[in-house]
Design a protein around this motif. Structure first.
Motif, PDB file in Angstrom:
ATOM      1  N   ILE A  96     -27.649 -35.281 -27.246  1.00  0.00           N
ATOM      2  CA  ILE A  96     -26.424 -35.744 -26.589  1.00  0.00           C
ATOM      3  C   ILE A  96     -25.311 -34.714 -26.778  1.00  0.00           C
ATOM      4  CG2 ILE A  96     -24.590 -37.491 -26.630  1.00  0.00           C
ATOM      5  CD1 ILE A  96     -26.789 -39.555 -27.312  1.00  0.00           C
ATOM      6  N   GLU A  97     -25.173 -34.170 -27.984  1.00  0.00           N
ATOM      7  CA  GLU A  97     -24.165 -33.127 -28.222  1.00  0.00           C
ATOM      8  C   GLU A  97     -24.414 -31.924 -27.317  1.00  0.00           C
ATOM      9  OE1 GLU A  97     -21.345 -32.677 -29.762  1.00  0.00           O
ATOM     10  OE2 GLU A  97     -21.259 -34.443 -31.030  1.00  0.00           O
ATOM     11  N   ALA A  98     -25.669 -31.531 -27.179  1.00  0.00           N
ATOM     12  CA  ALA A  98     -25.988 -30.384 -26.316  1.00  0.00           C
ATOM     13  C   ALA A  98     -25.558 -30.654 -24.879  1.00  0.00           C
ATOM     14  CB  ALA A  98     -27.484 -30.080 -26.386  1.00  0.00           C
ATOM     15  N   ILE A  99     -25.830 -31.847 -24.388  1.00  0.00           N
ATOM     16  CA  ILE A  99     -25.435 -32.196 -23.021  1.00  0.00           C
ATOM     17  C   ILE A  99     -23.916 -32.211 -22.893  1.00  0.00           C
ATOM     18  CG2 ILE A  99     -25.384 -34.097 -21.339  1.00  0.00           C
ATOM     19  CD1 ILE A  99     -28.264 -34.747 -22.245  1.00  0.00           C
ATOM     20  N   LEU A 100     -23.235 -32.814 -23.864  1.00  0.00           N
ATOM     21  CA  LEU A 100     -21.774 -32.856 -23.819  1.00  0.00           C
ATOM     22  C   LEU A 100     -21.176 -31.449 -23.851  1.00  0.00           C
ATOM     23  CD1 LEU A 100     -21.081 -35.900 -26.165  1.00  0.00           C
ATOM     24  CD2 LEU A 100     -20.643 -35.787 -23.702  1.00  0.00           C
ATOM     25  N   LEU A 101     -21.696 -30.600 -24.718  1.00  0.00           N
ATOM     26  CA  LEU A 101     -21.176 -29.233 -24.803  1.00  0.00           C
ATOM     27  C   LEU A 101     -21.446 -28.451 -23.522  1.00  0.00           C
ATOM     28  CD1 LEU A 101     -22.069 -28.407 -28.514  1.00  0.00           C
ATOM     29  CD2 LEU A 101     -19.809 -28.923 -27.556  1.00  0.00           C
ATOM     30  N   TRP A 102     -22.586 -28.689 -22.926  1.00  0.00           N
ATOM     31  CA  TRP A 102     -22.903 -28.044 -21.651  1.00  0.00           C
ATOM     32  C   TRP A 102     -21.882 -28.463 -20.587  1.00  0.00           C
ATOM     33  CZ3 TRP A 102     -26.180 -30.123 -17.361  1.00  0.00           C
ATOM     34  CH2 TRP A 102     -26.448 -29.151 -16.388  1.00  0.00           C
ATOM     35  N   GLN A 106     -18.407 -26.658 -18.278  1.00  0.00           N
ATOM     36  CA  GLN A 106     -18.215 -26.740 -16.823  1.00  0.00           C
ATOM     37  C   GLN A 106     -17.738 -28.141 -16.448  1.00  0.00           C
ATOM     38  OE1 GLN A 106     -21.952 -25.687 -15.097  1.00  0.00           O
ATOM     39  NE2 GLN A 106     -23.117 -27.035 -16.417  1.00  0.00           N
ATOM     40  N   PRO A 107     -16.526 -28.521 -16.877  1.00  0.00           N
ATOM     41  CA  PRO A 107     -16.059 -29.904 -16.739  1.00  0.00           C
ATOM     42  C   PRO A 107     -15.892 -30.388 -15.298  1.00  0.00           C
ATOM     43  CG  PRO A 107     -14.270 -28.500 -17.464  1.00  0.00           C
ATOM     44  CD  PRO A 107     -15.525 -27.668 -17.496  1.00  0.00           C
ATOM     45  N   ASP A 108     -15.676 -29.495 -14.374  1.00  0.00           N
ATOM     46  CA  ASP A 108     -15.462 -29.914 -12.989  1.00  0.00           C
ATOM     47  C   ASP A 108     -16.713 -30.498 -12.352  1.00  0.00           C
ATOM     48  OD1 ASP A 108     -12.877 -29.045 -13.244  1.00  0.00           O
ATOM     49  OD2 ASP A 108     -13.260 -27.083 -12.341  1.00  0.00           O
ATOM     50  N   LYS A 109     -17.860 -30.243 -12.937  1.00  0.00           N
ATOM     51  CA  LYS A 109     -19.116 -30.705 -12.350  1.00  0.00           C
ATOM     52  C   LYS A 109     -19.585 -32.053 -12.884  1.00  0.00           C
ATOM     53  CE  LYS A 109     -20.801 -26.054 -11.444  1.00  0.00           C
ATOM     54  NZ  LYS A 109     -21.898 -25.113 -11.666  1.00  0.00           N
ATOM     55  N   SER A 110     -18.965 -32.549 -13.951  1.00  0.00           N
ATOM     56  CA  SER A 110     -19.477 -33.749 -14.606  1.00  0.00           C
ATOM     57  C   SER A 110     -18.905 -35.050 -14.056  1.00  0.00           C
ATOM     58  CB  SER A 110     -19.200 -33.687 -16.106  1.00  0.00           C
ATOM     59  OG  SER A 110     -17.825 -33.874 -16.357  1.00  0.00           O
ATOM     60  N   GLY A 111     -17.715 -35.003 -13.486  1.00  0.00           N
ATOM     61  CA  GLY A 111     -17.058 -36.232 -13.049  1.00  0.00           C
ATOM     62  C   GLY A 111     -16.246 -36.882 -14.156  1.00  0.00           C
ATOM     63  N   PHE A 112     -16.283 -36.306 -15.351  1.00  0.00           N
ATOM     64  CA  PHE A 112     -15.502 -36.802 -16.478  1.00  0.00           C
ATOM     65  C   PHE A 112     -14.375 -35.818 -16.777  1.00  0.00           C
ATOM     66  CE2 PHE A 112     -19.579 -38.899 -17.156  1.00  0.00           C
ATOM     67  CZ  PHE A 112     -19.175 -40.193 -17.405  1.00  0.00           C
ATOM     68  N   THR A 113     -13.328 -36.316 -17.390  1.00  0.00           N
ATOM     69  CA  THR A 113     -12.240 -35.416 -17.763  1.00  0.00           C
ATOM     70  C   THR A 113     -12.685 -34.553 -18.940  1.00  0.00           C
ATOM     71  OG1 THR A 113     -11.268 -36.976 -19.340  1.00  0.00           O
ATOM     72  CG2 THR A 113     -10.505 -37.116 -17.037  1.00  0.00           C
ATOM     73  N   LEU A 114     -12.093 -33.393 -19.048  1.00  0.00           N
ATOM     74  CA  LEU A 114     -12.407 -32.502 -20.168  1.00  0.00           C
ATOM     75  C   LEU A 114     -12.059 -33.183 -21.491  1.00  0.00           C
ATOM     76  CD1 LEU A 114     -13.349 -29.794 -21.262  1.00  0.00           C
ATOM     77  CD2 LEU A 114     -11.019 -28.928 -20.914  1.00  0.00           C
TER      78      LEU A 114
END
Length: 154
Positions: A96-102, A106-114
């Protein structure tokens, strides 16, 4: 008196339950703090699919809490059960940490705020640290018995 590991297991189980219940019952509300705002309306919009996945995540947290509770009492096999559970939880948290750090990269691609991605990553670190400590740094903790069990053995 409970051992350190029993105390840790109970605290973790309580935190998991308290944290996961809002995920299951109020996923839109939980996600409204994390999703990026809609460019047109300027308000956060939680897609139903995201709310459903958030509920699934909450249920998985509750499901993984059951083994924590079951391995809290002392038993002959408690240390083996605790080791398997801590290793499993640690592996999940590392992924989960790896996914979050990834996604932080590139925060614009996730749909979540940085901010929500960074906070999620930071909030997971205490559990990850505890599980890593018990699994690799001080694995003897899983063998600890409560004072009650020690007195019975004597």
């Amino acid at each position: 008196m409970p051992s350190i590991i029993q105390f840790g297991l109970v605290i973790e189980a309580i935190l998991n339950i308290v944290g996961a219940i809002p995920f299951v019952l109020y996923p839109e509300w939980c996600l409204s703090f994390a999703v990026a705002t809609n460019a047109e309306t300027g308000t956060p919009t939680v897609p139903p699919s995201s709310a459903l996945l958030w509920q699934v995540y909450g249920v998985l947290v509750l499901a993984l809490t059951v083994p924590l509770i079951l391995c809290t009492p002392d038993s002959k096999a408690a240390s083996e059960k605790r080791h398997i559970i801590f290793t499993t939880l640690l592996a999940g948290e590392v992924f989960i940490e790896a996914i979050l750090l990834w996604h932080i990269s590139q925060p614009d691609k996730s749909g979540f705020t940085l901010t929500s991605l960074v906070l999620s990553s930071l909030f997971l670190l205490p559990a990850l640290s505890w599980h890593a400590y018990v699994t690799y740094i001080n694995p003897n903790l899983v063998n600890e018995l409560s004072n009650k069990s020690v007195k019975k053995a004597i």
